[in-house]
Scaffold this motif. Structure first.
Motif, short mmCIF file in Angstrom:
data_model
loop_
_atom_site.label_atom_id
_atom_site.label_comp_id
_atom_site.label_asym_id
_atom_site.label_seq_id
_atom_site.Cartn_x
_atom_site.Cartn_y
_atom_site.Cartn_z
N UNK A 142 0.87 -1.18 0.00
CA UNK A 142 0.00 0.00 0.00
C UNK A 142 0.90 1.23 0.00
N UNK A 143 0.36 2.36 -0.38
CA UNK A 143 1.16 3.57 -0.50
C UNK A 143 0.73 4.59 0.55
N UNK A 144 1.72 5.12 1.27
CA UNK A 144 1.46 6.19 2.23
C UNK A 144 1.19 7.48 1.47
N UNK A 161 -5.21 -9.87 14.93
CA UNK A 161 -4.28 -9.18 15.80
C UNK A 161 -3.41 -8.31 14.90
N UNK A 162 -3.46 -7.00 15.09
CA UNK A 162 -2.67 -6.07 14.30
C UNK A 162 -1.38 -5.76 15.05
N UNK A 163 -0.25 -5.88 14.38
CA UNK A 163 1.05 -5.59 15.00
C UNK A 163 1.65 -4.34 14.36
N UNK A 164 1.94 -3.34 15.17
CA UNK A 164 2.64 -2.15 14.68
C UNK A 164 4.07 -2.53 14.31
N UNK A 165 4.62 -1.87 13.31
CA UNK A 165 5.97 -2.21 12.86
C UNK A 165 7.02 -1.77 13.87
N UNK A 166 8.15 -2.47 13.84
CA UNK A 166 9.30 -2.07 14.62
C UNK A 166 10.55 -2.36 13.80
N UNK A 167 11.68 -2.06 14.35
CA UNK A 167 12.96 -2.15 13.67
C UNK A 167 13.39 -3.61 13.47
N UNK A 168 14.26 -3.82 12.48
CA UNK A 168 14.87 -5.12 12.19
C UNK A 168 13.82 -6.18 11.87
N UNK A 169 13.03 -5.95 10.84
CA UNK A 169 12.07 -6.95 10.38
C UNK A 169 12.18 -7.11 8.86
N UNK A 170 11.70 -8.23 8.38
CA UNK A 170 11.62 -8.49 6.94
C UNK A 170 10.54 -9.55 6.77
N UNK A 171 9.41 -9.17 6.21
CA UNK A 171 8.24 -10.03 6.16
C UNK A 171 8.52 -11.43 5.62
N UNK A 172 9.43 -11.53 4.68
CA UNK A 172 9.74 -12.83 4.10
C UNK A 172 10.84 -13.54 4.89
N UNK A 173 11.95 -12.87 5.12
CA UNK A 173 13.12 -13.53 5.70
C UNK A 173 12.96 -13.85 7.18
N UNK A 219 1.96 5.51 8.73
CA UNK A 219 2.07 4.23 8.03
C UNK A 219 1.16 3.17 8.65
N UNK A 220 1.07 3.16 9.97
CA UNK A 220 0.14 2.23 10.64
C UNK A 220 -1.29 2.54 10.22
N UNK A 221 -1.65 3.80 10.16
CA UNK A 221 -3.00 4.19 9.71
C UNK A 221 -3.23 3.71 8.28
N UNK A 222 -2.21 3.83 7.43
CA UNK A 222 -2.31 3.42 6.03
C UNK A 222 -2.54 1.92 5.91
#
Length: 417
Positions: A142-144, A161-173, A219-222
């Motif tokens: 999605x685009x901010x 369950x919605x999780x807000x983003x944090x540092x050091x993540x990669x959805x695939x890896x 970004x969380x709102x988006x």
């Protein structure tokens, strides 16, 4: 358009996994540049025009020449090419660009209706132990408001369950990460977990117009809007807890309950009480500035030892490798600088939903005093201290089962819906 895994020279580009490797080793490429490389590789038999690039990579015809030049330079650097050499990518002056290295396609072929990756869907599968698996994950984009592309994923079945983003993540890896794999599977078991990569990180755009706390909340709102969520429990981990707190204060009608894990009210610079603590906070940033891009893992092990204090040398090395694959050295410094300035004192006092605060008693990254501060500020909160020294609790720790059990009990309480 032919699709599959593309091989040229000693590189392999896998569009489905959003991955470029050289001689089997991952090569870091920010998302926009990856899309450009994928477009050039897929159409290696001809010149790709500037208009095609703008349409498929940016989704618009109105992009500055500087932005295109920067993306092209990033791609050339990733494949060991230069504008002067042009061994891999040739500039067709006045026409466009062509990937001229010989390309082999490995895997199935067929037609792809769109080149830009708004959605990546893997074939469904069930893990041996019935836990959610990477193959069952669905990734979308999605685009901010400022144009930054944010990658988000859904996995599992059941209540959201919605999780807000944090540092050091990669959805695939992160499915194979020593830090995150058990988190994703544990949180998604029996429910639908929605999570996303922060701007500047993972599968989201690395080069973005804004990089502030306000951008993170937006970004969380988006993502919430893109996922079509109306009312849901919200989880925030580490600095993501501050983002979740701010969002819950702004949108009380949407957040049914709040879970904060390893969170804090004040960033390191904000909570520093003297020159020594301010110097320590500055050193944290300097370590990333010096060490992130180096092959020598010495500097990076400082972060690994804080996140996994009881980890083995192998776990630290795996964590260090994963860190480098999640973002650039420039962005790592920007993240830490912004984290240090966080202050959600006012927002925490405005949170009105039931809140569960989970924190390791001996957390070496975020002191337990910050968890107590959160509990004192959020009116309907409950603090649980876990028997661990980890900032992100490991799967092999006794505290991990306790962590999941507290979340399950909290979310199953009918008064929290």
């Amino acid at each position: 358009m032919v699709h599959g895994v593309f091989r040229f020279e000693d590189f392999e580009l896998d569009p489905a996994r959003f991955q470029l490797t050289r001689a089997g080793r991952p090569v870091r490429v920010e998302p926009r540049a990856f899309d450009l490389l994928r477009l050039l590789v897929a159409h290696h038999d001809r010149v790709v025009t500037k208009q095609e690039i703008l349409e498929h990579v940016w989704g618009t015809e109105y992009v500055s020449d500087a932005a295109l030049t920067t993306a092209l330079r990033t791609v050339r650097r990733a494949v060991g090419d230069t504008g002067a050499d042009q061994r891999v990518i040739r500039t067709a002056h006045g026409r466009g660009y062509q990937l001229v290295a010989p390309v082999r396609v490995v895997g199935p072929a067929g037609d792809d209706a769109r080149h830009a990756p708004p959605r990546i869907v893997a074939s469904p599968a069930i893990a041996d132990d019935a836990r959610p698996s990477a193959a069952a994950q669905e990734i979308r984009y999605c685009a901010a408001a400022d144009g930054a592309r944010i990658a988000y994923a859904t996995v599992g079945e059941g209540p959201v369950l919605m999780k807000a983003a944090n540092w050091i993540t990669h959805l695939d890896l992160e499915w194979d990460s020593p830090v995150w794999s058990h988190w994703v599977r544990g949180l998604a078991r029996g429910r639908t977990l929605v999570r996303y990569d922060e701007r500047g990180c993972g599968m989201s755009d690395w080069t973005v117009p804004g990089f502030s706390f306000e951008d993170w909340v937006t970004d969380l709102e988006t993502v919430v809007a893109a996922a079509g969520l109306e009312r849901f429990p919200l989880l925030g981990v580490s600095q993501g807890a501050a983002v979740a707190i701010d969002y819950a204060a702004r949108h009380p009608e949407q957040v049914s309950s709040l879970i904060l894990a390893g969170g804090y009210v004040l960033g390191r610079m904000k909570r520093a009480r003297d020159d020594a603590e301010r110097a320590e906070a500055a050193l944290d940033i300097d370590l990333a500035r010096v060490g992130w891009g180096r092959e020598d893992p010495t500097f990076m092990r400082v972060f690994a030892s804080q996140f996994l204090p009881r980890g083995s040398q192998q776990e630290w090395d795996e964590f260090t490798t994963f860190q480098r694959r999640t973002t650039s050295d420039e962005n790592a410094v920007r993240f830490l600088e912004e984290f240090a300035r966080i202050d959600v004192t006012a927002q925490a006092a405005r949170v009105r939903c039931p809140t569960l605060i989970l924190h390791s008693r001996d957390d070496g990254r975020v002191p337990v005093e910050q968890a107590r501060a959160l509990a004192s500020l959020i009116p309907r909160s409950r603090l649980v201290l876990l028997d661990s020294a980890s900032h992100l609790i490991g799967e092999g720790e006794p505290a991990w089962d306790d962590f999941l059990a507290h979340i399950d009990d909290f979310l199953s309480d009918p008064s929290h819906s």
